[in-house]
Design an enzyme around this catalytic site. Structure first.
Site, PDB file in Angstrom:
ATOM      1  N   GLU A   1      -4.709  -4.715  11.162  1.00 39.21           N
ATOM      2  CA  GLU A   1      -3.646  -3.714  11.296  1.00 39.21           C
ATOM      3  C   GLU A   1      -3.854  -2.929  12.587  1.00 39.21           C
ATOM      4  O   GLU A   1      -4.655  -1.986  12.610  1.00 39.21           O
ATOM      5  CB  GLU A   1      -3.699  -2.729  10.128  1.00 39.21           C
ATOM      6  CG  GLU A   1      -3.526  -3.355   8.765  1.00 39.21           C
ATOM      7  CD  GLU A   1      -3.045  -2.325   7.768  1.00 39.21           C
ATOM      8  OE1 GLU A   1      -1.938  -2.492   7.254  1.00 39.21           O
ATOM      9  OE2 GLU A   1      -3.759  -1.350   7.516  1.00 39.21           O
TER      10      GLU A   1
ATOM     11  N   GLY B   1       3.153   2.449  10.563  1.00 40.92           N
ATOM     12  CA  GLY B   1       4.091   3.542  10.294  1.00 40.92           C
ATOM     13  C   GLY B   1       4.873   3.995  11.516  1.00 40.92           C
ATOM     14  O   GLY B   1       5.506   5.050  11.493  1.00 40.92           O
TER      15      GLY B   1
ATOM     16  N   HIS C   1      -9.116   1.248   5.503  1.00 41.44           N
ATOM     17  CA  HIS C   1      -7.812   1.521   6.120  1.00 41.44           C
ATOM     18  C   HIS C   1      -8.007   2.505   7.274  1.00 41.44           C
ATOM     19  O   HIS C   1      -8.845   3.403   7.205  1.00 41.44           O
ATOM     20  CB  HIS C   1      -6.850   2.087   5.070  1.00 41.44           C
ATOM     21  CG  HIS C   1      -5.444   2.137   5.555  1.00 41.44           C
ATOM     22  ND1 HIS C   1      -4.982   3.150   6.363  1.00 41.44           N
ATOM     23  CD2 HIS C   1      -4.407   1.272   5.382  1.00 41.44           C
ATOM     24  CE1 HIS C   1      -3.711   2.920   6.651  1.00 41.44           C
ATOM     25  NE2 HIS C   1      -3.340   1.779   6.072  1.00 41.44           N
TER      26      HIS C   1
ATOM     27  N   GLU D   1      -6.449   5.009   8.115  1.00 41.65           N
ATOM     28  CA  GLU D   1      -6.342   6.433   7.747  1.00 41.65           C
ATOM     29  C   GLU D   1      -7.649   6.920   7.139  1.00 41.65           C
ATOM     30  O   GLU D   1      -8.057   8.072   7.352  1.00 41.65           O
ATOM     31  CB  GLU D   1      -5.159   6.638   6.782  1.00 41.65           C
ATOM     32  CG  GLU D   1      -3.838   6.491   7.519  1.00 41.65           C
ATOM     33  CD  GLU D   1      -2.683   5.996   6.675  1.00 41.65           C
ATOM     34  OE1 GLU D   1      -2.772   6.020   5.430  1.00 41.65           O
ATOM     35  OE2 GLU D   1      -1.684   5.571   7.278  1.00 41.65           O
TER      36      GLU D   1
ATOM     37  N   SER E   1       4.153  -1.965  10.344  1.00 41.53           N
ATOM     38  CA  SER E   1       5.613  -1.976  10.447  1.00 41.53           C
ATOM     39  C   SER E   1       6.241  -3.333  10.097  1.00 41.53           C
ATOM     40  O   SER E   1       7.218  -3.749  10.713  1.00 41.53           O
ATOM     41  CB  SER E   1       6.058  -1.510  11.840  1.00 41.53           C
ATOM     42  OG  SER E   1       5.647  -0.166  12.058  1.00 41.53           O
TER      43      SER E   1
ATOM     44  N   ASN F   1       0.871  -1.189   0.000  1.00 43.09           N
ATOM     45  CA  ASN F   1       0.000   0.000   0.000  1.00 43.09           C
ATOM     46  C   ASN F   1       0.900   1.229   0.000  1.00 43.09           C
ATOM     47  O   ASN F   1       1.479   1.575   1.021  1.00 43.09           O
ATOM     48  CB  ASN F   1      -0.886  -0.023   1.259  1.00 43.09           C
ATOM     49  CG  ASN F   1      -1.656   1.274   1.427  1.00 43.09           C
ATOM     50  OD1 ASN F   1      -1.795   2.050   0.479  1.00 43.09           O
ATOM     51  ND2 ASN F   1      -2.172   1.511   2.626  1.00 43.09           N
ATOM     52  N   TRP F   2       0.974   1.871  -1.138  1.00 43.13           N
ATOM     53  CA  TRP F   2       1.906   3.002  -1.251  1.00 43.13           C
ATOM     54  C   TRP F   2       1.341   4.295  -0.664  1.00 43.13           C
ATOM     55  O   TRP F   2       2.040   5.296  -0.626  1.00 43.13           O
ATOM     56  CB  TRP F   2       2.275   3.226  -2.719  1.00 43.13           C
ATOM     57  CG  TRP F   2       3.172   2.175  -3.267  1.00 43.13           C
ATOM     58  CD1 TRP F   2       3.781   1.163  -2.588  1.00 43.13           C
ATOM     59  CD2 TRP F   2       3.566   2.028  -4.633  1.00 43.13           C
ATOM     60  NE1 TRP F   2       4.532   0.407  -3.443  1.00 43.13           N
ATOM     61  CE2 TRP F   2       4.417   0.905  -4.703  1.00 43.13           C
ATOM     62  CE3 TRP F   2       3.281   2.724  -5.816  1.00 43.13           C
ATOM     63  CZ2 TRP F   2       4.985   0.484  -5.894  1.00 43.13           C
ATOM     64  CZ3 TRP F   2       3.835   2.307  -6.996  1.00 43.13           C
ATOM     65  CH2 TRP F   2       4.688   1.185  -7.039  1.00 43.13           C
ATOM     66  N   LYS F   3       0.083   4.274  -0.294  1.00 45.48           N
ATOM     67  CA  LYS F   3      -0.561   5.496   0.212  1.00 45.48           C
ATOM     68  C   LYS F   3      -0.328   6.626  -0.803  1.00 45.48           C
ATOM     69  O   LYS F   3      -0.302   6.379  -2.002  1.00 45.48           O
ATOM     70  CB  LYS F   3      -0.037   5.850   1.593  1.00 45.48           C
ATOM     71  CG  LYS F   3      -0.117   4.686   2.574  1.00 45.48           C
ATOM     72  CD  LYS F   3       0.199   5.094   3.970  1.00 45.48           C
ATOM     73  CE  LYS F   3       0.153   3.870   4.865  1.00 45.48           C
ATOM     74  NZ  LYS F   3       0.323   4.184   6.273  1.00 45.48           N
TER      75      LYS F   3
ATOM     76  N   GLY G   1       5.394   1.407   4.408  1.00 45.44           N
ATOM     77  CA  GLY G   1       6.747   1.983   4.377  1.00 45.44           C
ATOM     78  C   GLY G   1       7.785   1.082   3.712  1.00 45.44           C
ATOM     79  O   GLY G   1       8.539   1.535   2.834  1.00 45.44           O
TER      80      GLY G   1
HETATM   81  C1  PEP Z   1      -0.383   0.487   6.440  1.00 46.83           C
HETATM   82  O1  PEP Z   1      -0.507   1.702   6.421  1.00 46.83           O
HETATM   83  O2  PEP Z   1      -1.291  -0.247   6.018  1.00 46.83           O
HETATM   84  C2  PEP Z   1       0.851  -0.081   6.983  1.00 46.83           C
HETATM   85  C3  PEP Z   1       0.868  -1.332   7.327  1.00 46.83           C
HETATM   86  O3  PEP Z   1       1.923   0.789   7.091  1.00 46.83           O
HETATM   87  P1  PEP Z   1       3.433   0.417   7.527  1.00 46.83           P
HETATM   88  O4  PEP Z   1       3.803  -0.857   6.826  1.00 46.83           O
HETATM   89  O5  PEP Z   1       4.245   1.585   7.058  1.00 46.83           O
HETATM   90  O6  PEP Z   1       3.405   0.281   9.001  1.00 46.83           O
END
Ligand code: PEP
Length: 256
Positions: free
Chosen positions: A170, A176, A98, A100, A216, A10-12, A238
């Protein structure tokens, strides 16, 4: 139950078309003529889907995802993208719910459910994200939060829909932040989510559904997390922005 792991990037709001092209070409050069015992999914921003499809559209090992999808078909919804539009870009998966989207854009369980059902009308495979905040976990509300998200988010879906749905657990506090859930915490939550799916759709559907872990994930922790019996891959942001790092997660998570 043999579930095929699924690793999704997921590149956001990262990587426009030219950076997407660089990533896609680099990834392609690394995976050409290789097969993987898992599904690999990339979710670029909407404006980069065409470029990703141009480079990776015919590569069987990689599928494309959108990071969101409207609950409506068309009309006066400024800034939104419909499932019909996404169909033109070789999109197979759609990330929905998600944290966010929930926290920043106020998406409720009801809105996420409407999006899930709409995504299924267009035959997309939803990657349905759930997870608790640190406050909720520390307040002893983990199970209650997950129960509500699963029950309201998956309301009205058929068993067939469920077969094509992936759940991404998640924990918000791990997204993040560099703080990963321990494999014991993750396994416990995944097993609980699977039990919720069993309550709603039966044990057979629950045994089949893939539940990814997100928060993460990096090359160094992928193996331990993926060794857990109820963890079926990862949703990564990330550490998915560099092709080699994304591939290292996959390779460490599903060796061979
Ligand atoms: C995400 O935003 O879905 C996520 C898992 O981010 P990260 O891998 O950066 O923690």
């Amino acid at each position: 139950m043999n579930r095929k792991p699924i690793f999704a990037a997921n590149w956001k709001m990262n990587k426009g078309p030219s950076e997407t092209e660089d990533f896609a070409k680099s990834l392609l050069s690394k995976i050409q003529n290789r097969t993987f015992p898992c599904d690999i999914v990339i979710a670029p921003p909407f404006v980069s889907l065409a470029k990703a499809a141009e480079v990776l559209g015919n590569v069987p090992a990689v599928a494309l995802a959108a990071q969101n999808c409207s609950q409506f078909d068309s009309g006066a919804y400024t800034g939104e993208i419909s499932g019909m539009m996404l169909k033109e870009f070789f999109v197979h998966y759609v990330i929905l719910g998600h944290s966010e989207r929930r926290a920043i854009y106020g998406e409720t369980d009801a809105v996420i459910n409407a999006k899930l059902r709409k995504a299924r009308e267009y035959n997309f495979k939803p990657i349905f994200c759930i997870g608790e905040t640190l406050e909720e976990r520390e307040g002893g509300k983990l199970e209650q939060v997950l129960r509500t998200q699963v029950s309201e988010g998956l309301a009205g879906l058929s068993e067939r829909d469920l077969q094509d749905t992936v759940i991404a657990y998640e924990p918000v506090w791990a997204i993040g932040t560099g703080v990963t859930a321990t494999s014991a915490q993750a396994q416990e939550a995944h097993a609980f989510v699977r039990s919720l799916v069993a309550e709603k759709f039966g044990t057979e559907s629950a045994a089949k559904i893939r539940i990814q872990y997100g928060g993460s994930v990096k090359p160094s922790n992928a193996a331990e997390l993926m060794a857990c019996p109820d963890i079926d891959g990862a949703l990564i942001s990330g550490a998915s922005l560099e092709p080699q790092s994304f591939l290292d997660i996959i390779q460490n998570g599903v060796p061979g």
